[in-house]
Design an enzyme around this catalytic site. Structure first.
Site, PDB file in Angstrom:
ATOM      1  CB  CYS A   1     -34.341 -27.301  25.256  1.00  0.00           C
ATOM      2  SG  CYS A   1     -34.739 -28.294  26.724  1.00  0.00           S
TER       3      CYS A   1
ATOM      4  CG  HIS B   1     -31.592 -28.630  30.631  1.00  0.00           C
ATOM      5  ND1 HIS B   1     -32.331 -29.095  31.686  1.00  0.00           N
ATOM      6  CD2 HIS B   1     -32.490 -28.355  29.641  1.00  0.00           C
ATOM      7  CE1 HIS B   1     -33.606 -29.109  31.364  1.00  0.00           C
ATOM      8  NE2 HIS B   1     -33.729 -28.665  30.122  1.00  0.00           N
TER       9      HIS B   1
END
Length: 451
Positions: free
Chosen positions: A250, A329
């Site tokens: 990701c 994140h």
């Protein structure tokens, strides 16, 4: 909101992707004029707007009269006069859905298996099921558990991850119909998406190769094991018709989406970035930290070098810390551009706004200044699980000073790789050589599922 915020012609705010609109069932009839030889048979192309199996279907009327057709395919011309052969072929592909009036005729469908129906697997399955050139032929679970109920509700055939007879039988004992083991699933698949936990890829790869199917792993596996890695915008063509690949993590996917267009413009790029990583996914109960900030003491972290598996020309180093949050994140990026780059802060933002799967919004104008608000924004869009397949860039957090570009971006770790898996399928199967065409097709189909 903001100059690079919501666009009416985009399903993903701030991108050039197709529209996110109320799904519509579009029906196109093949008329006698189109057939040129009279009414040979009635075909209706029904573009799906639900999550049922058989995303794009040609529905054929019960009463069919087949006349000789003149069919031109590229440079070849065929006279189809063998009516019984044509009719037999149609019957072989005809699936009766319980209606006395209609059935479903699939055409040129890639048969996709999902090995590992968990956080990533269930999302990939839905994205694949939305496409009109793919179908889910089965998903695997290691044992009968709550994830099986979701697969049953979606209509995905359920298989056991193992070929062990006792493990397979345990599904029936728990009330689930299990169609067999992994070997049985691979026998009916063209390609398998491996969404199993990381570090088991080597043994799974051997199984896939023995079965003669193509394979796609996730970023938890190493590039050295697969030999190829993939992101849509960086190296789609390099992955055309290969045996297998891995969709990068990701974080690497997110880095690629903003760095690749910068490299393509400048021809040279040096990057230093810090990954502020979520400690665990929302569904995890065994990871941490809970009350600490944990640095990744391996320097550089794997994220930067991983970008170079899909775009080796980008010179990048990364460091990472894990923080006690579960939702996203955040990347803190400094990209050094070459002399004479000719860019400004505004032109960089404009460049990104023309790329798919990037959301650009102004934090001060929208009130979206934290990852919590980004995810609330995603939930408000109405997507399943509140996913955000796009990366989120704060417009007012982007600044170009001389040759140094500073910016923040946020990554939804559970979903930004999902559409990439769909594009990777088309690359490996060789059905679409243009990454932009594949991305548009993928995103349009996914968008049709919402609102």
């Amino acid at each position: 909101s903001g100059r690079f915020g919501h666009k009416p012609n985009s399903p993903f705010f701030g991108t050039g992707s197709p529209a996110l609109v109320q799904p519509m069932r579009r029906i196109a009839s093949c008329s006698a004029a189109w057939m040129r030889r009279g009414p040979s048979f009635s075909l209706i192309l029904n573009e799906r707007s639900t999550t049922s199996r058989g995303s794009a279907m040609m529905v054929c009327c019960c009463t069919i009269s087949i006349y000789p057709l003149l069919v031109k395919v590229q440079f070849f011309t065929f006279h189809l006069t063998q009516v019984p052969a044509i009719f037999s072929h149609l019957l072989q592909r005809f699936v009766n859905r319980g209606s006395s009036k209609a059935g479903i005729l699939r055409t040129m469908t890639i048969k996709v298996a999902i090995n590992g129906y968990g956080t990533i697997g269930k999302r990939v399955a839905d994205a694949v099921d939305a496409q009109d050139d793919m179908e889910i032929v089965g998903v695997t679970k290691t044992r009968p558990a709550f994830g099986c109920d979701l697969a049953v509700r979606k209509g995905y055939p359920l298989y056991c991850t193992f070929d062990d007879a006792d493990r397979i039988a345990s599904f029936a004992e728990a009330g689930y119909k299990c169609h067999g083991g992994l070997t049985d699933l691979l026998a009916v698949a063209d390609i398998v998406i491996d969404c199993s936990p990381g570090k088991v890829g080597a043994s799974n790869k051997e199984t896939y190769q023995k079965a003669g199917v193509k394979w796609i792993f996730q970023g938890g596996e190493k590039h050295a094991m697969t030999g190829m890695s993939y992101t849509s915008s960086a190296n789609h063509k390099e992955n055309l018709n290969v045996e297998g690949t891995r969709v990068v993590s990701c974080n690497t996917t997110g880095l690629s989406r903003t760095l690749v267009p910068l490299y393509e413009h400048c021809g040279d790029l040096q990057v230093e970035c810090t990954m502020i990583r979520r400690a665990a996914d929302p569904g995890d109960s065994s990871k941490g930290p809970i009350n600490a900030i944990k640095p990744v003491l391996k320097v550089p972290s794997h994220h930067g070098p991983d970008v170079m598996t899909v775009k080796p020309e980008i010179q990048i180093n990364s460091m990472a810390v894990a923080v006690p949050t579960t939702i996203m994140h955040v990347h803190v990026i400094v990209a050094t551009l070459p002399e004479g780059h000719g860019l400004t802060t505004e032109s960089v933002l404009s460049m990104w706004s023309q790329r798919p799967r990037i959301v650009i919004m102004n934090g001060s104008e929208t009130g979206i200044t934290t990852t919590a608000e980004v995810m609330e924004f995603a939930r408000d869009m109405g997507r399943t699980w509140g996913d955000l397949h796009e990366i989120f860039v704060w417009e007012d957090g982007v600044k170009l000073v001389g040759n140094n570009l500073y910016y923040f971006q946020a990554i939804h770790q559970e979903s930004d790789v999902i559409p990439e898996n769909v594009d990777a399928i088309r690359a490996l199967m060789g059905t679409e050589s243009d990454w932009r065409v594949s991305v548009e097709k993928t995103d349009s189909a996914i968008a049709s599922q919402f609102e």
